[in-house]
Write an enzyme that holds these catalytic residues in place. Structure first.
Site, PDB file in Angstrom:
ATOM      1  N   ASP A 112       0.872  -1.183   0.000  1.00  0.00           N
ATOM      2  CA  ASP A 112       0.000   0.000   0.000  1.00  0.00           C
ATOM      3  C   ASP A 112       0.909   1.233   0.000  1.00  0.00           C
ATOM      4  O   ASP A 112       1.483   1.555   1.040  1.00  0.00           O
ATOM      5  CB  ASP A 112      -0.888  -0.033   1.237  1.00  0.00           C
ATOM      6  CG  ASP A 112      -1.668   1.247   1.460  1.00  0.00           C
ATOM      7  OD1 ASP A 112      -1.901   1.995   0.499  1.00  0.00           O
ATOM      8  OD2 ASP A 112      -2.030   1.497   2.625  1.00  0.00           O
ATOM      9  N   GLU A 151      -0.266  10.599   1.614  1.00  0.00           N
ATOM     10  CA  GLU A 151      -1.627  10.052   1.685  1.00  0.00           C
ATOM     11  C   GLU A 151      -1.925   9.479   3.060  1.00  0.00           C
ATOM     12  O   GLU A 151      -3.049   9.612   3.569  1.00  0.00           O
ATOM     13  CB  GLU A 151      -1.799   8.964   0.613  1.00  0.00           C
ATOM     14  CG  GLU A 151      -3.234   8.490   0.410  1.00  0.00           C
ATOM     15  CD  GLU A 151      -3.620   7.294   1.276  1.00  0.00           C
ATOM     16  OE1 GLU A 151      -4.804   6.901   1.255  1.00  0.00           O
ATOM     17  OE2 GLU A 151      -2.741   6.752   1.987  1.00  0.00           O
ATOM     18  N   GLU A 152      -0.944   8.846   3.662  1.00  0.00           N
ATOM     19  CA  GLU A 152      -1.165   8.135   4.918  1.00  0.00           C
ATOM     20  C   GLU A 152      -1.412   9.063   6.109  1.00  0.00           C
ATOM     21  O   GLU A 152      -1.789   8.606   7.180  1.00  0.00           O
ATOM     22  CB  GLU A 152       0.028   7.220   5.224  1.00  0.00           C
ATOM     23  CG  GLU A 152       0.281   6.126   4.196  1.00  0.00           C
ATOM     24  CD  GLU A 152      -0.815   5.074   4.146  1.00  0.00           C
ATOM     25  OE1 GLU A 152      -1.829   5.215   4.849  1.00  0.00           O
ATOM     26  OE2 GLU A 152      -0.659   4.094   3.394  1.00  0.00           O
TER      27      GLU A 152
END
Length: 340
Positions: free
Chosen positions: A173, A201-202
């Site tokens: 991911d 994004e995380e």
């Protein structure tokens, strides 16, 4: 495809420290691109002309960053106290190998010895404040000679093919989405397309918002890794999706309701071309789609994901065939956009 994914997963790229991933991708794709730029947030924006100009401005999106840890303090004994960068289940941390900072200092995550704990303590998941990283330093001074406060820590995990076509690695991911976009950029495209390799994004889909704001797409396809949760501990009706059963088509998650027409298009393309597909049976989390969708006047979003076991852990697992089928379906999507 698989070698590209394995190389990407081996690179460190904790949120806001995606430099090595971004540099590798740039070197690989620049010969095939018409323009390449890095924006203020660290997103890599790549544009490539296709056989046809896009009637609706099209963007593909995948994030480069991974979850990790950050050094917050150093004890007198030379151990590192840390916080999480992104969502990490504390249960997966104990005893795991990490590398710390730009010097890639090796360390291991430790906890108070079990014979010193109470019965009540043994029933609970340790708090982050109870964990530490041991880098083998004898005291604080020696530790600070090797690391600095604010250094990020990446899981030290081997990239291994195993079992029946499975891959084990950190950061599947979303290096799987990045790998798909890299392979597409190496091909002749049927339509003009912008590829956004996004940062952070995380920690709240931060990079995707800036990327979408500058690109201003009308349609965006987000390529991701998503939680499988098909483990034996769960009843079948509580499992989410399954590695090896094909790409996951997104219709809704915790951050977005995906465009209905684009979802139906992806499903039809999969059925017509013999690509196995599935949907998630439990809705949670979110992707870059939630930031892209809300940019400016709004963007129509679609999503294709690979089912990944043990997401955000030192060792995640996905099906190699699912990754390859993601590429096939993304390629079909671009062709369908060109035919509009």
């Amino acid at each position: 495809m698989i070698q590209t994914l394995k190389t990407l997963c081996a690179l460190p790229g904790v949120s806001s420290h995606e430099d090595r991933v971004r540099d590798h991708i740039r070197r690989r794709v620049e010969p095939y691109a018409d323009s390449v730029r890095t924006d203020a947030l660290g997103n890599l924006i790549v544009f490539k002309r296709g056989a046809k100009a896009a009637g609706n401005k099209l963007m593909l999106c995948a994030h480069m960053d991974e979850v990790g840890l950050m050094v917050k303090s150093v004890t007198d004994e030379g151990c590192l106290r840390f916080g999480c960068v992104g969502g990490i289940d504390r249960r997966v941390l104990l005893g795991k190998r990490v590398v710390v900072g730009e010097k890639a200092v090796p360390g291991v995550i430790g906890l108070k010895a079990i014979h010193l704990t109470t019965a009540e303590e043994r029933k609970k998941v340790p708090k982050l404040t109870e964990l530490y990283i041991d880098i083998g330093a004898k005291d604080k001074e020696e530790a600070l000679a090797q690391v600095e406060l604010g250094d990020v820590c990446t899981f030290d995990s081997d990239v291994t093919e195993f079992g029946d076509g499975m891959l084990k690695a950190k950061a599947i991911d979303d290096r799987v989405g990045c790998a798909v976009m890299m392979k597409l950029l190496e091909e002749d495209l049927p339509i003009d397309c912008t590829f956004a390799f996004t940062a952070m994004e995380e920690v709240g889909t931060r990079g995707a918002f800036g990327a979408a704001f500058s690109v201003t797409p009308e349609i965006a396809l987000v390529l991701e890794g998503t939680t499988a949760a098909d483990t034996p501990a769960l009843e079948p009706d509580r499992q989410v999706c399954w590695p090896g059963r094909g790409p996951v088509l997104a219709w809704m998650d915790g951050g977005s309701i995906y465009d209905r027409e684009l979802f139906e298009l992806l499903r039809a393309l999969a059925v017509e071309n013999g690509v196995p597909w599935q949907i998630k049976h439990y809705l949670s989390g979110g992707t870059d789609a939630k930031a892209v969708q809300r940019t400016k006047a709004g963007v129509r979003v679609a999503g294709i994901s690979a089912a990944v076991r043990y997401l955000h852990a030192p060792s995640s697992v996905c099906s190699i065939s699912d990754a390859e089928q993601m590429l096939t379906l993304a390629r079909l999507f671009l062709r369908a956009m060109a035919e509009r």
